[in-house]
Design an enzyme around this catalytic site. Sequence first.
Site, short mmCIF file in Angstrom:
data_model
loop_
_atom_site.label_atom_id
_atom_site.label_comp_id
_atom_site.label_asym_id
_atom_site.label_seq_id
_atom_site.Cartn_x
_atom_site.Cartn_y
_atom_site.Cartn_z
N HIS A 48 -9.54 -2.76 -0.37
CA HIS A 48 -8.66 -3.91 -0.12
C HIS A 48 -7.73 -3.61 1.05
O HIS A 48 -7.55 -2.47 1.46
CB HIS A 48 -7.84 -4.25 -1.36
CG HIS A 48 -6.85 -3.19 -1.76
ND1 HIS A 48 -7.24 -1.99 -2.34
CD2 HIS A 48 -5.50 -3.14 -1.67
CE1 HIS A 48 -6.18 -1.27 -2.59
NE2 HIS A 48 -5.10 -1.93 -2.19
N ASP B 131 -3.66 -4.67 2.02
CA ASP B 131 -2.50 -5.06 1.22
C ASP B 131 -2.03 -6.48 1.51
O ASP B 131 -2.00 -6.93 2.65
CB ASP B 131 -1.33 -4.10 1.47
CG ASP B 131 -1.60 -2.71 0.93
OD1 ASP B 131 -2.29 -2.60 -0.11
OD2 ASP B 131 -1.13 -1.73 1.54
N HIS C 141 -8.50 0.15 2.24
CA HIS C 141 -8.34 1.44 1.57
C HIS C 141 -8.69 1.32 0.09
O HIS C 141 -8.72 0.22 -0.48
CB HIS C 141 -6.93 2.00 1.74
CG HIS C 141 -5.85 1.11 1.23
ND1 HIS C 141 -5.42 -0.01 1.90
CD2 HIS C 141 -5.10 1.17 0.09
CE1 HIS C 141 -4.45 -0.60 1.23
NE2 HIS C 141 -4.24 0.09 0.11
N ARG D 54 5.82 3.14 -1.81
CA ARG D 54 5.30 2.45 -0.62
C ARG D 54 6.34 1.49 -0.05
O ARG D 54 7.02 0.78 -0.79
CB ARG D 54 4.04 1.65 -0.99
CG ARG D 54 3.29 1.09 0.20
CD ARG D 54 2.10 0.27 -0.25
NE ARG D 54 2.44 -1.13 -0.48
CZ ARG D 54 1.66 -1.99 -1.12
NH1 ARG D 54 0.52 -1.60 -1.65
NH2 ARG D 54 2.04 -3.25 -1.26
#
Length: 285
Positions: A109, A111, A258, A273
């Site tokens: 995917h 983000d 990723h 993150r």
Amino acid sequence: MATTFDRASLNTGSLNIRPITPAVGAEILDIDLAAANIAERVPEIRAALLKHGVIFFRDQTLSQQQHIEFAKNFGELEVHPATPKDQVHPEILRIAHGPKSRGQENYWHSDVTWREKPSLGSILLAHEVPECGGDTCFANMHLAYERLSEQMKRMCEGLTAVHDIARVFAGRLDKAPADLHEKFPPQRHPVIRTHPETGERVIYVNTAFTSHIEGLSAEESRWLLAHLYKTAMDTEIQCRFRWAKGSIAFWDNRVTQHLAVSDYFPARRIMERVTIAGQKPYFQA
């Protein structure tokens, strides 16, 4: 006509760069992202990001505030809806798994493609990692596009896909899709997007958030999406990063996908993150 991007023209200055694979990924050595003068290195770091798609740093000791301040050098920051409302630093998304929580990010995917203006990039810092396992894989979706046949490229370049937050976060946030859609309605993005800084064409659908392709039958949409999803699985356009405490990955969501390998259960893996806002995807003929 697609733009030919000249990576050799990028000025990465005096950065000590060690590529991981020819396709994607590089470690940047001998740099402290908490240094007082780090803003001076930002143009070089940004050039390295554009050149390699994802860049990695080892042995970093950033506080949450330093993590946020470093990310702000690259643009405005997002607040993720999964972040607790009473959190001191809302820009930080904590991703923690252990004996009571198996990793859930083990699919290819990019983000927050469910946003109208999806992310430019994500900066992930490892706080606790398993003794082994828990690697993250990255794929260069421009190279995935380049490996399509010319006929498939032409067909996909005229298509639009729908991206829906509820596909993943309705369950995780225990909310009805309709409730999520009040604030985050499904978004339409080109199946093939143009990278706004390099001009490269990129496959921009993913298994997590893409629901369907407009204008196709349900069966046609499922078939084409499955075909495009598989392009990320080509090991020749990937790299794999093994984490250690203090490691950082900074990836360009506009060109990479990723997958976090969830092979470490029941060990603990705790990451934080910060996500940099981007712009609305487009396709330039």
